[in-house]
Design an enzyme around this catalytic site. Structure first.
Site, mmCIF file in Angstrom:
data_model
loop_
_atom_site.group_PDB
_atom_site.id
_atom_site.type_symbol
_atom_site.label_atom_id
_atom_site.label_comp_id
_atom_site.label_asym_id
_atom_site.label_seq_id
_atom_site.Cartn_x
_atom_site.Cartn_y
_atom_site.Cartn_z
ATOM 1 N N LYS A 127 51.847 45.724 36.455
ATOM 2 C CA LYS A 127 52.215 45.221 37.795
ATOM 3 C C LYS A 127 53.474 44.370 37.760
ATOM 4 C CE LYS A 127 49.094 42.025 36.324
ATOM 5 N NZ LYS A 127 47.794 42.139 35.775
ATOM 6 N N GLU A 159 48.519 53.460 39.410
ATOM 7 C CA GLU A 159 47.345 53.054 40.194
ATOM 8 C C GLU A 159 46.645 51.830 39.580
ATOM 9 O OE1 GLU A 159 45.887 54.763 43.223
ATOM 10 O OE2 GLU A 159 45.319 52.668 43.075
ATOM 11 N N VAL A 211 47.366 47.717 40.389
ATOM 12 C CA VAL A 211 46.867 46.914 41.518
ATOM 13 C C VAL A 211 45.366 47.148 41.684
ATOM 14 C CG1 VAL A 211 47.043 46.463 43.991
ATOM 15 C CG2 VAL A 211 49.095 47.052 42.699
ATOM 16 N N ILE A 261 40.129 50.269 41.684
ATOM 17 C CA ILE A 261 40.109 50.645 43.105
ATOM 18 C C ILE A 261 41.267 51.594 43.422
ATOM 19 C CG2 ILE A 261 40.225 49.801 45.478
ATOM 20 C CD1 ILE A 261 39.259 47.084 44.452
ATOM 21 N N GLY A 275 34.807 33.764 30.178
ATOM 22 C CA GLY A 275 35.779 34.822 29.888
ATOM 23 C C GLY A 275 36.422 35.429 31.122
ATOM 24 N N ASP A 285 50.064 36.776 39.548
ATOM 25 C CA ASP A 285 49.453 38.104 39.412
ATOM 26 C C ASP A 285 49.256 38.742 40.801
ATOM 27 O OD1 ASP A 285 47.600 40.008 37.674
ATOM 28 O OD2 ASP A 285 46.421 39.435 39.422
ATOM 29 N N LYS A 320 51.140 42.140 42.746
ATOM 30 C CA LYS A 320 50.359 43.211 43.376
ATOM 31 C C LYS A 320 50.712 43.325 44.861
ATOM 32 C CE LYS A 320 46.651 42.594 39.996
ATOM 33 N NZ LYS A 320 45.447 41.813 39.679
HETATM 34 N N1 HSE Z 1 43.993 38.882 35.731
HETATM 35 C C1 HSE Z 1 43.683 39.772 36.798
HETATM 36 C C2 HSE Z 1 42.526 39.234 37.607
HETATM 37 C C3 HSE Z 1 43.318 41.152 36.346
HETATM 38 O O1 HSE Z 1 42.004 38.163 37.327
HETATM 39 O O2 HSE Z 1 42.166 39.898 38.559
HETATM 40 C C4 HSE Z 1 44.497 41.962 35.935
HETATM 41 O O3 HSE Z 1 45.390 42.166 36.966
#
Ligand code: HSE
Length: 435
Positions: free
Chosen positions: A104, A128, A131, A135, A186, A200, A204
């Site tokens: 991404k 795909e 993002v 899904i 985790g 992040d 996206k």
């Molecule tokens: N680190 C992202 C999240 C997952 O916590 O959704 C990877 O894009």
């Protein structure tokens, strides 16, 4: 059936190893679906000794040599980050190989140039998995909804922050405590900055907006705020008005412009925490799950829901793309890349219409409510609802505004902080989806 299509796998971490395993386990079905078998030609990793499960003859540290090998047909890039992923992708295109990526950050930074390079070589670039993990959302935007006009996408596209906010709502915990729990379990990385500060989700959002509005949008165009400033009090205030707090990626087409002589549509793309009504379909997306809510003129409202991260879910999206690009390879076609023909202006956050929920501790004296209301009026902000609870000398005022340019709303908050009668601005959050 002709000979096998050969795949170069770049990266063998959580996603790469799941891709490798599923490729082997499902090889017969994949061959039937594609029309030719798929075989792994090599796996490029930095430290081969860390991958005892991968046949030694497949491992290499020379990713460039692997992607440009004559016998390689397709490349799967799951190393992430900007470099060396970008150089490797460009080398793959130059050598006539299609690429499937989960990257991404790279697509959000350099999608236009990468698509141009793929188109120049007549090959595919599919991503795909970049993002919302498993899904299917990019292909629906690119293909299934290509005949419609999209007006808005609102996504929960980061599982880590959704887990933290869900726990804050469930337990009343503060951000720090919920983050510590997410780290222990985790869900959060040791360095959670990319997730918690919204980087992040912003990457996206840029990818979603580019596809939805046929307009190049990069991560730098996205207004970004994370969740570290969301307090237990914000979450409690949200519950009081029948809302929940979510980190939302919002991509919307905004009609008109601040310049009355040039009233054109623009796109606004933003990531920030917001209150949404508990009746909104996104409110029930709990834990580390992702969902993307799409509004289109003809289709109406659509919701895509599922696992946004993890080896197998992400590998499912990678393999779906691999089947698509492999089929194109078999038929000698290349799918058309996304179009940027609309080339709409990206509207700055200051001019983007939003709504605020504001909670104030004020002196409970005559004229205070009028003075507070006056401050909103002076900034051109209309109030939707006001609720006051008095407790002796002091009172709490909770206001929800109508929609106004974000700059007018934030200037109102700054002015309220300066008012002698306002003892404290105890909660400020944007509100989405309220009628
Ligand atoms: N680190 C992202 C999240 C997952 O916590 O959704 C990877 O894009």
């Amino acid at each position: 059936m002709n000979g096998p299509l050969k795949v170069a796998l770049l990266g063998c971490g959580t996603v790469g190893s799941a891709v490798l395993r599923l490729l082997q386990e499902q090889s017969d079905d994949l061959a039937a679906r594609i029309g030719r078998p798929v075989e792994v030609a090599g796996v490029a990793v930095r430290r081969p000794q860390h991958h005892p499960d991968v046949p030694a003859e497949l491992l290499t540290t020379d990713a460039h040599a692997l992607v440009t090998r004559d016998d390689v047909d397709l490349v799967v890039e799951v190393i992430g980050g900007i470099e060396p992923a970008r150089s490797l992708m460009l080398a793959a295109f130059e050598a006539g190989k299609s690429v499937v990526s989960a990257n991404k950050a790279l697509l959000a930074e350099d999608g236009v140039a990468l698509h141009a390079a793929a188109a120049k070589s007549g090959v595919d670039l599919y991503y795909e998995a970049a993002v919302a993990g498993a899904i299917p959302i990019l292909r629906p935007l690119r293909e299934s909804l290509a005949g419609d006009q999209l007006s808005r996408i609102v996504g929960i596209v980061n599982g880590t922050t959704n887990y933290i906010l869900s726990r804050m709502a469930e337990t009343g915990a503060g951000f720090g405590e919920a983050l510590a729990e997410a780290t222990d379990l985790g869900y959060a990385e040791a360095d959670p900055t990319a997730d918690v500060d919204g980087f992040d989700a912003a990457a996206k959002a840029a990818i979603l907006a580019s596809l939805a509005f046929h307009t190049p949008v990069s991560a730098g165009d996205v207004h970004r705020e994370g969740i570290s400033t969301v307090t237990a009090s914000d979450v409690a205030r949200a519950a009081e008005i029948g809302c929940t707090v979510k980190l939302l990626a919002i991509c919307e087409r905004v009609s008109g412009s601040a310049d009355a002589d040039a009233p054109v549509d623009s796109v606004a793309v933003r990531v920030h925490p917001a209150m949404i009504p508990t009746s909104h379909p996104l409110a029930s997306v709990g834990g580390a799950f992702n969902a993307v809510f799409v509004e289109a003129e003809a289709a109406g409202q659509l919701m895509f829901y599922g696992q946004g991260a993890g080896g197998e879910p992400t590998a499912s999206a990678v393999l779906g793309d691999l089947v698509a690009v492999a089929r194109n390879r078999v038929t000698g076609a290349a799918g058309q890349g996304p179009s940027g023909y609309a080339d709409l202006t990206v509207r700055p956050m200051a001019e983007t219409p939003t709504r605020y929920h504001v909670s104030l501790d004020v002196a409970d004296k005559p004229g205070v409510l009028a003075a507070v209301a006056q401050e909103f009026a002076q900034h051109g902000v209309s109030i939707s609802t006001v609720r006051q609870t008095g407790h002796g000398e002091a009172a709490t005022l909770v206001l929800v505004t109508h929609s106004a340019p974000d700059a007018a709303l934030s200037a109102t908050i700054d002015a309220l902080r300066e008012m002698p009668a306002v003892r404290g601005v105890t909660s400020v959050l944007r509100v989405e989806g309220l009628s």
